[in-house]
Design a protein around this motif. Structure first.
Motif, PDB file in Angstrom:
ATOM      1  N   LEU A  99       0.710  -1.135   0.249  1.00 38.69           N
ATOM      2  CA  LEU A  99      -0.054  -0.011   0.052  1.00 38.69           C
ATOM      3  C   LEU A  99       0.853   1.260   0.222  1.00 38.69           C
ATOM      4  CD1 LEU A  99      -2.724  -1.185   2.654  1.00 38.69           C
ATOM      5  CD2 LEU A  99      -3.082  -1.017   0.227  1.00 38.69           C
ATOM      6  N   GLU A 100       0.883   2.182  -1.012  1.00 36.90           N
ATOM      7  CA  GLU A 100       1.546   3.306  -1.207  1.00 36.90           C
ATOM      8  C   GLU A 100       0.698   4.118  -1.255  1.00 36.90           C
ATOM      9  OE1 GLU A 100       5.396   5.085  -3.556  1.00 36.90           O
ATOM     10  OE2 GLU A 100       4.337   3.447  -4.520  1.00 36.90           O
ATOM     11  N   ILE A 101       0.451   4.828   0.074  1.00 33.09           N
ATOM     12  CA  ILE A 101      -1.028   5.827   0.279  1.00 33.09           C
ATOM     13  C   ILE A 101      -0.200   7.121   0.794  1.00 33.09           C
ATOM     14  CG2 ILE A 101      -3.021   6.271   1.336  1.00 33.09           C
ATOM     15  CD1 ILE A 101      -2.866   3.826  -0.208  1.00 33.09           C
ATOM     16  N   SER A 102      -0.554   8.089   0.190  1.00 29.36           N
ATOM     17  CA  SER A 102      -0.288   9.673   0.529  1.00 29.36           C
ATOM     18  C   SER A 102      -0.651   9.956   1.940  1.00 29.36           C
ATOM     19  CB  SER A 102      -1.041  10.448  -0.319  1.00 29.36           C
ATOM     20  OG  SER A 102      -1.010  11.764   0.438  1.00 29.36           O
ATOM     21  N   PRO A 103       0.391  10.534   2.656  1.00 29.14           N
ATOM     22  CA  PRO A 103      -0.018  10.902   4.197  1.00 29.14           C
ATOM     23  C   PRO A 103      -1.278  11.562   4.047  1.00 29.14           C
ATOM     24  CG  PRO A 103       1.991  11.914   3.401  1.00 29.14           C
ATOM     25  CD  PRO A 103       1.505  11.007   2.227  1.00 29.14           C
ATOM     26  N   VAL A 104      -1.492  12.471   3.245  1.00 32.33           N
ATOM     27  CA  VAL A 104      -2.849  13.281   3.401  1.00 32.33           C
ATOM     28  C   VAL A 104      -3.845  12.255   3.216  1.00 32.33           C
ATOM     29  CG1 VAL A 104      -4.095  15.100   2.000  1.00 32.33           C
ATOM     30  CG2 VAL A 104      -1.589  15.292   2.363  1.00 32.33           C
ATOM     31  N   ALA A 105      -3.971  11.397   2.164  1.00 31.25           N
ATOM     32  CA  ALA A 105      -4.871  10.449   2.126  1.00 31.25           C
ATOM     33  C   ALA A 105      -5.299   9.584   3.592  1.00 31.25           C
ATOM     34  CB  ALA A 105      -4.600   9.645   1.035  1.00 31.25           C
ATOM     35  N   LEU A 106      -4.296   9.393   4.078  1.00 30.56           N
ATOM     36  CA  LEU A 106      -4.015   8.728   5.308  1.00 30.56           C
ATOM     37  C   LEU A 106      -4.712   9.417   6.627  1.00 30.56           C
ATOM     38  CD1 LEU A 106      -1.113   6.310   5.272  1.00 30.56           C
ATOM     39  CD2 LEU A 106      -3.419   5.693   5.026  1.00 30.56           C
ATOM     40  N   ARG A 107      -4.753  10.752   6.282  1.00 32.83           N
ATOM     41  CA  ARG A 107      -5.337  11.753   7.228  1.00 32.83           C
ATOM     42  C   ARG A 107      -4.219  11.547   8.410  1.00 32.83           C
ATOM     43  NH1 ARG A 107     -10.842   9.804   6.082  1.00 32.83           N
ATOM     44  NH2 ARG A 107     -11.294  10.977   3.998  1.00 32.83           N
ATOM     45  N   ILE A 108      -2.831  11.723   8.132  1.00 26.09           N
ATOM     46  CA  ILE A 108      -2.030  11.371   9.451  1.00 26.09           C
ATOM     47  C   ILE A 108      -1.928  12.314  10.504  1.00 26.09           C
ATOM     48  CG2 ILE A 108      -0.271  10.418   7.849  1.00 26.09           C
ATOM     49  CD1 ILE A 108       1.274  13.104   8.095  1.00 26.09           C
ATOM     50  N   TRP A 109      -2.724  13.531  10.490  1.00 26.15           N
ATOM     51  CA  TRP A 109      -3.072  14.522  11.613  1.00 26.15           C
ATOM     52  C   TRP A 109      -3.835  13.911  12.417  1.00 26.15           C
ATOM     53  CZ3 TRP A 109      -4.161  15.291   6.545  1.00 26.15           C
ATOM     54  CH2 TRP A 109      -5.315  15.139   6.200  1.00 26.15           C
ATOM     55  N   TRP A 110      -4.486  12.650  12.176  1.00 24.46           N
ATOM     56  CA  TRP A 110      -5.505  12.338  13.196  1.00 24.46           C
ATOM     57  C   TRP A 110      -5.195  10.853  13.383  1.00 24.46           C
ATOM     58  CZ3 TRP A 110     -10.879  10.169  12.587  1.00 24.46           C
ATOM     59  CH2 TRP A 110     -11.726  10.226  13.921  1.00 24.46           C
ATOM     60  N   PRO A 111      -4.360  10.195  14.270  1.00 25.52           N
ATOM     61  CA  PRO A 111      -3.859   8.761  14.441  1.00 25.52           C
ATOM     62  C   PRO A 111      -5.351   7.965  14.225  1.00 25.52           C
ATOM     63  CG  PRO A 111      -2.868  10.111  15.967  1.00 25.52           C
ATOM     64  CD  PRO A 111      -3.950  10.859  15.266  1.00 25.52           C
ATOM     65  N   PRO A 112      -6.504   8.081  14.972  1.00 27.45           N
ATOM     66  CA  PRO A 112      -7.488   7.141  14.848  1.00 27.45           C
ATOM     67  C   PRO A 112      -8.027   6.938  13.328  1.00 27.45           C
ATOM     68  CG  PRO A 112      -8.232   8.643  16.616  1.00 27.45           C
ATOM     69  CD  PRO A 112      -6.795   9.160  16.113  1.00 27.45           C
ATOM     70  N   GLY A 113      -7.827   7.962  12.672  1.00 25.75           N
ATOM     71  CA  GLY A 113      -8.107   8.085  11.274  1.00 25.75           C
ATOM     72  C   GLY A 113      -7.297   7.224  10.275  1.00 25.75           C
ATOM     73  N   VAL A 114      -5.979   7.226  10.779  1.00 24.91           N
ATOM     74  CA  VAL A 114      -4.890   6.467  10.227  1.00 24.91           C
ATOM     75  C   VAL A 114      -5.337   5.131  10.213  1.00 24.91           C
ATOM     76  CG1 VAL A 114      -2.577   6.003   9.927  1.00 24.91           C
ATOM     77  CG2 VAL A 114      -3.164   8.386  10.434  1.00 24.91           C
ATOM     78  N   LYS A 115      -5.496   4.710  11.410  1.00 22.13           N
ATOM     79  CA  LYS A 115      -5.918   3.304  11.714  1.00 22.13           C
ATOM     80  C   LYS A 115      -7.225   2.792  10.928  1.00 22.13           C
ATOM     81  CE  LYS A 115      -6.600   0.079  15.570  1.00 22.13           C
ATOM     82  NZ  LYS A 115      -6.691  -0.076  17.017  1.00 22.13           N
ATOM     83  N   ARG A 116      -8.066   3.608  10.989  1.00 23.33           N
ATOM     84  CA  ARG A 116      -9.376   3.384  10.025  1.00 23.33           C
ATOM     85  C   ARG A 116      -8.929   3.268   8.565  1.00 23.33           C
ATOM     86  NH1 ARG A 116     -12.657   5.655  14.397  1.00 23.33           N
ATOM     87  NH2 ARG A 116     -12.320   7.571  13.730  1.00 23.33           N
ATOM     88  N   GLN A 117      -8.202   4.256   7.893  1.00 19.38           N
ATOM     89  CA  GLN A 117      -7.728   4.322   6.749  1.00 19.38           C
ATOM     90  C   GLN A 117      -7.094   2.902   6.384  1.00 19.38           C
ATOM     91  OE1 GLN A 117      -9.591   5.883   4.994  1.00 19.38           O
ATOM     92  NE2 GLN A 117      -8.754   7.810   4.324  1.00 19.38           N
ATOM     93  N   LEU A 118      -6.106   2.444   7.162  1.00 19.77           N
ATOM     94  CA  LEU A 118      -5.310   1.300   6.879  1.00 19.77           C
ATOM     95  C   LEU A 118      -6.133   0.173   6.909  1.00 19.77           C
ATOM     96  CD1 LEU A 118      -1.967   2.472   8.517  1.00 19.77           C
ATOM     97  CD2 LEU A 118      -2.388   2.147   6.256  1.00 19.77           C
ATOM     98  N   ALA A 119      -7.082   0.067   7.821  1.00 16.28           N
ATOM     99  CA  ALA A 119      -7.825  -1.201   8.067  1.00 16.28           C
ATOM    100  C   ALA A 119      -8.942  -1.264   6.933  1.00 16.28           C
ATOM    101  CB  ALA A 119      -8.945  -0.853   9.323  1.00 16.28           C
ATOM    102  N   ARG A 120      -9.290  -0.244   6.456  1.00 15.21           N
ATOM    103  CA  ARG A 120     -10.086  -0.240   4.936  1.00 15.21           C
ATOM    104  C   ARG A 120      -9.383  -0.558   3.917  1.00 15.21           C
ATOM    105  NH1 ARG A 120     -11.504   5.419   3.203  1.00 15.21           N
ATOM    106  NH2 ARG A 120     -12.196   4.330   1.308  1.00 15.21           N
ATOM    107  N   CYS A 121      -7.863  -0.201   3.868  1.00 15.28           N
ATOM    108  CA  CYS A 121      -7.109  -0.621   2.645  1.00 15.28           C
ATOM    109  C   CYS A 121      -6.867  -2.054   2.758  1.00 15.28           C
ATOM    110  CB  CYS A 121      -5.866   0.010   2.809  1.00 15.28           C
ATOM    111  SG  CYS A 121      -5.677   1.897   2.402  1.00 15.28           S
ATOM    112  N   VAL A 122      -6.539  -2.689   3.877  1.00 15.09           N
ATOM    113  CA  VAL A 122      -6.284  -4.025   4.016  1.00 15.09           C
ATOM    114  C   VAL A 122      -7.729  -4.647   3.517  1.00 15.09           C
ATOM    115  CG1 VAL A 122      -5.982  -5.977   5.614  1.00 15.09           C
ATOM    116  CG2 VAL A 122      -4.446  -3.756   5.690  1.00 15.09           C
TER     117      VAL A 122
END
Length: 177
Positions: free
Chosen positions: A150-173
């Motif tokens: 998974l090569e995802i932009s930090p903006v697309a992952l919403r890195i400024w909000w850790p719970p959002g990162v976790k949710r986005q990565l779970a969606r990706c998987v």
């Protein structure tokens, strides 16, 4: 994983040095279990298309000549004249890794090549325009068992909000599965 060189020719200047360094690297890693692979490039500006190995067919021929594995970056493939299915077909026999991400058009004021890698390319799979589900189905049907990165932009992952990162990565998987 290497990108092709930003050189107009592989026979002089930076292109020649790139090929020499690549061959030296291949010699040094022979027998170690390490592999050097070449990834398809992205085209952010029209001038990028004039670099050596810009065309996917040329990149495949180069890989065949040097017996190199290939990495298919889906968002980079979207910037070529080939469909994603065609890009996969060109790379399939040498494919050792897929860099999976989507592509979408950002709002007009932000649609500049300087921001493309963050706002247009490398988006969360399923959030853009690429037929990634079809590609994943084709990979499975063909028995591909290499890595899918998974090569995802930090903006697309919403890195400024850790719970959002976790949710986005779970969606990706979940999307890949």
């Amino acid at each position: 994983v290497l990108h092709p060189p930003n050189a107009h020719s592989l026979t002089d200047g930076g292109g020649r040095r790139y090929v020499e360094a690549l061959k030296e690297g291949m010699q040094r890693t022979a027998g170690t279990g390490l592999r050097i692979a070449i990834e398809n490039r992205a085209f952010f500006r029209s001038g990028d298309r004039h670099f050596a190995l810009s065309d996917l067919q040329d990149l495949r021929a180069f890989a065949d000549e040097l017996d190199l594995p290939l990495v298919l970056d889906t968002s980079h493939a979207a910037t070529t004249s080939y469909s994603l299915a065609e890009a996969y077909h060109i790379f399939a026999a040498r494919l050792v890794n897929v860099h999976l991400s989507d592509v979408r058009s950002p709002p007009w004021p932000l649609n500049t090549y300087l921001l493309h890698t963050y706002l247009k390319h490398h988006q969360v799979p399923g959030d853009g325009q690429l037929p990634l589900a079809d590609l994943l189905g084709r990979l499975a049907a063909d028995g591909y068992c290499g890595p899918i990165t998974l090569e995802i932009s930090p903006v697309a992952l919403r890195i400024w909000w850790p719970p959002g990162v976790k949710r986005q990565l779970a969606r990706c998987v979940a999307y890949v599965r």
